[in-house]
Design a protein around this motif. Structure first.
Motif, PDB file in Angstrom:
ATOM      1  N   ILE B 301       0.937  -1.609  -0.141  1.00  0.00           N
ATOM      2  CA  ILE B 301       0.110  -0.411  -0.032  1.00  0.00           C
ATOM      3  C   ILE B 301       1.207   0.815   0.469  1.00  0.00           C
ATOM      4  N   LEU B 302       1.967   1.000   1.105  1.00  0.00           N
ATOM      5  CA  LEU B 302       3.342   2.088   0.951  1.00  0.00           C
ATOM      6  C   LEU B 302       3.629   2.588  -1.151  1.00  0.00           C
ATOM      7  N   THR B 304       2.814   2.010  -3.244  1.00  0.00           N
ATOM      8  CA  THR B 304       1.886   2.271  -4.480  1.00  0.00           C
ATOM      9  C   THR B 304       1.205   3.405  -4.212  1.00  0.00           C
ATOM     10  N   LEU B 305       1.086   3.818  -2.755  1.00  0.00           N
ATOM     11  CA  LEU B 305       0.704   5.913  -2.325  1.00  0.00           C
ATOM     12  C   LEU B 305       1.848   6.756  -3.110  1.00  0.00           C
ATOM     13  N   PHE B 306       2.702   6.275  -2.571  1.00  0.00           N
ATOM     14  CA  PHE B 306       3.466   6.841  -3.222  1.00  0.00           C
ATOM     15  C   PHE B 306       5.007   7.250  -3.631  1.00  0.00           C
ATOM     16  N   PRO B 308       4.128   5.254  -6.628  1.00  0.00           N
ATOM     17  CA  PRO B 308       3.583   4.170  -8.212  1.00  0.00           C
ATOM     18  C   PRO B 308       4.207   4.106  -9.167  1.00  0.00           C
TER      19      PRO B 308
END
Ligand SMILES: Nc1ncnc2c1ncn2[C@@H]1O[C@H](COP(=O)(O)OP(=O)(O)OP(=O)(O)O)[C@@H](O)[C@H]1O
Ligand SMILES: [Mg+2]
Lengths: 247, 358
Positions: B301-302, B304-306, B308
């Motif tokens: 998640i981290l 993909t969020l920060f 990409p």
């Protein structure tokens, strides 16, 4: 005023072409033929179906009815890649760059596959296309970093890289300055003079009239005028559809 | 800066950098191949997993990152690789040759399967590949000689555990090298431009004359063969498969996606990096049980969020380095008839609204 499709000497024939998305009819009964070497302009209001017609010609969209004949070959059911090999090159109104590839590599894609070239010959064809469209200075820039106008120019470069016999242009002059527009007109005139057949959709009528031999007007999915540019522009039907659209 | 004309420039393929990559990679390969003689075989055989993870990630990336086919059904070919190994091993081939023959057989099977899978697009394609994998598993467990639903072990294998480990290690290393060489070669070849064009815009790629479905089919078959090779390594390492459910497990796809996304999709380096990260985390944190999965999920998640574009994507963007150069660069050729200018050796980006010029 719409002329019947000629059969002799036509590079492209569009016969009774229709295109619909479900119940939505975008194009109905389109008939026209383009002799080799001619430059045809397409005008018409927004949403008339101009880009859709271009897509049906180059195969990006399949016609729902009717046929498309290119160089005496029925290409109606063939995919766009086959039509590209046969000599159709097109630009997209909304640019579709290969964003992670450089400008040169974008052109190389067209040269390698559309024109079917290998190695050095492909490189040279791609460079030639960049030179012709004035993009050489941006050759190493990733296409994703280009601003909109340069993306449109890349569309032209890429289409030219495929070494087209029929060049399909979709609104490449919008947003240019006067000088840039003149330069573009000069480029397209040069291509026309070199014998490439051209179909050019354009809202910038002034640029179009400087190049084309013939003008076609599309409104609500049908051809409402086809003939000499000045006659078409002054015809009552064309004036009527353009009333209120600012031309 | 002098105006560039087609005759006064040349195309540079970063040959020197590619050569450096080749030499370093060859040296690393030799060092890794010699490692079992120097290090404790227990250490080196723990790397087998790393090797097949990199292979799997590289193949999934070729499929999804370059050809745009997001498959969650590669376990079909992992499983077929393992079961194909049984078939050829039972015929009398040693396990290592069986692995190679099985991979060819899987390529032959993948070709007709691609016609089924390619009828589906996007999310349907993903689900379709999963369904195909399930169907393949269902068919495989009909065969009693393949252990039916119970799993089975390899009949003829190297009895000496030390030699067995070393042979398996070399097989896994060889397969990894093959996967990387094929990928690098493919992307530098003429087809590399087609693959990257398809990745970026399929509609434009077709309009420019690229035969998208043929190109995809080639990649689909290569990726299936790569997955099969990884599958047979998994099988050889365990001297068989515990159960068809394990070797045909969709969790392989989940891990492949994880490794590629973490590392950086659409790059050669990314999946390698992602596989190393996953391998290390698996080595040190897997005893945390459930929490380990939570950590993996959080990391995914981290990133993909920060980041990409994945970790390698971010590194590449920041420092503009690539270990496996596949691109083209236009460089001016010095022309003795023109006054030598102080222009930079490469074409720089110019103001964005350059004019149209003849
Ligand atoms: N995929 C699609 N599904 C449904 N409708 C569509 C689709 N593509 C286009 N249309 C509709 O078809 C019509 C014609 O679109 P088209 O893009 O061909 O017009 P155009 O003449 O090129 O307009 P413009 O001058 O704005 O570019 C529009 O009303 C558009 O909304
Ligand atoms: Mg349009």
């Amino acid at each position: 005023m719409s002329a019947p499709a000629e059969t002799a000497n036509s590079l492209l024939e569009v016969n009774s072409v229709a295109k619909s998305y479900g119940a939505l009819h975008i194009l109905t009964e389109i008939n026209f033929a383009v002799p080799a070497g001619e430059a045809v302009g397409i005008v018409g209001p927004n949403g008339a179906g101009k880009s859709t017609l271009l897509s049906v010609i180059n195969g990006t969209e399949r016609a729902t009815a009717g046929s498309v004949i290119f160089d005496r070959r029925d290409v109606t059911k063939l995919g766009p890649e086959v039509r590209a090999h046969a000599g159709m090159g097109r630009t997209f109104q909304i640019p579709r760059p290969f964003t992670h590839l450089t400008v040169f590599e974008n052109a190389l894609s067209g040269a390698s596959y559309g024109a079917g070239l290998h190695g050095k010959a492909a490189d040279e064809q791609a460079l030639y296309a960049l030179e012709l469209s004035g993009m050489m200075d941006l050759a190493n820039t990733p296409a994703g970093r280009l601003p909109l106008l340069a993306r449109k120019r890349l569309e032209l470069a890429r289409a030219l890289a495929t070494r087209p016999r029929l060049l399909l242009l979709d609104e490449i002059a919008g947003g240019l300055t006067e000088a840039e527009c003149d330069s573009l007109v000069e480029t397209i005139s040069g291509l026309h003079a070199s014998g490439i057949t051209i179909i050019w959709i354009e809202h910038v009528v002034k640029a179009l009239l400087a190049v084309v031999d013939r003008l076609v007007c599309l409104a609500s999915g049908t051809l409402i005028a086809d003939g000499k540019p000045d006659l078409v522009m002054s015809s009552t039907e064309v004036r009527r559809v353009y009333l209120g659209s600012g031309i | 800066m002098p105006k560039l004309i087609a005759g006064s420039v040349r195309v540079d393929r970063y040959q020197r950098r590619a050569l450096v990559t080749g030499v370093v990679a060859a040296a690393a390969f030799v060092a890794l191949a010699a490692a079992p003689y120097v290090l404790d075989p227990a250490v080196t055989s723990s790397w087998i997993k790393l090797f097949y993870l990199i292979t799997l990630a590289t193949m999934w990336n070729l499929l999804a990152g370059y050809a745009g086919m997001v498959s969650v059904g590669q376990q079909a070919y992992i499983g077929l690789g393992a079961y194909g190994l049984f078939v050829f091993n039972d015929m009398g081939f040693d396990p290592y040759s069986s692995a190679l023959i099985a991979s060819v057989a899987v390529g032959v099977i993948a070709l007709p399967l691609s016609f089924i899978a390619f009828r589906l697009r996007g999310g349907y394609f993903a689900i379709g590949t999963w369904v195909i994998a399930e169907a393949v598993r269902q068919i495989v467990i009909r065969f009693d000689n393949l252990g039916a639903g119970r799993g089975r072990s390899i009949s003829n294998y190297t009895a000496d555990p030390v030699f067995r480990n070393m042979f398996t290690y070399w097989l896994a290393l060889g397969i990894l090298a093959l996967a990387l060489v094929v990928t690098f070669y493919l992307l530098r070849s003429r087809m590399g431009i087609a693959l990257q064009s398809i990745r970026d815009n399929e509609v434009a790629a077709r309009a420019l004359g690229i035969n998208v479905s043929r190109t995809k089919r080639i990649v689909f078959v290569i990726a299936a063969m790569g997955a099969a090779l990884a599958g047979s390594v998994i099988c050889i390492q365990a001297i068989g498969v515990a159960s068809p459910n394990q070797i045909f497990s969709v969790s392989y796809s989940a891990f492949m996606i994880f490794m590629v996304l973490i590392g950086g999709i659409g790059t050669i380096e990314g999946p390698i990096l992602g596989a190393v990260i996953y391998f290390v985390m698996d080595l040190y944190f897997s005893q945390l049980g459930l929490w380990y999965l939570v950590v993996l999920g959080l990391l995914a998640i981290l990133v993909t969020l920060f980041l990409p574009k994945g970790i390698w994507g971010a590194i590449h963007e920041r420092f503009n380095i690539s270990l496996f150069p596949v691109g083209h660069r236009i460089v001016p050729v010095a022309d003795k008839f023109l006054p030598q200018s102080s222009a930079q050796p490469t074409v720089k980006e110019k103001r964005p609204n350059g004019r149209f010029r003849r």
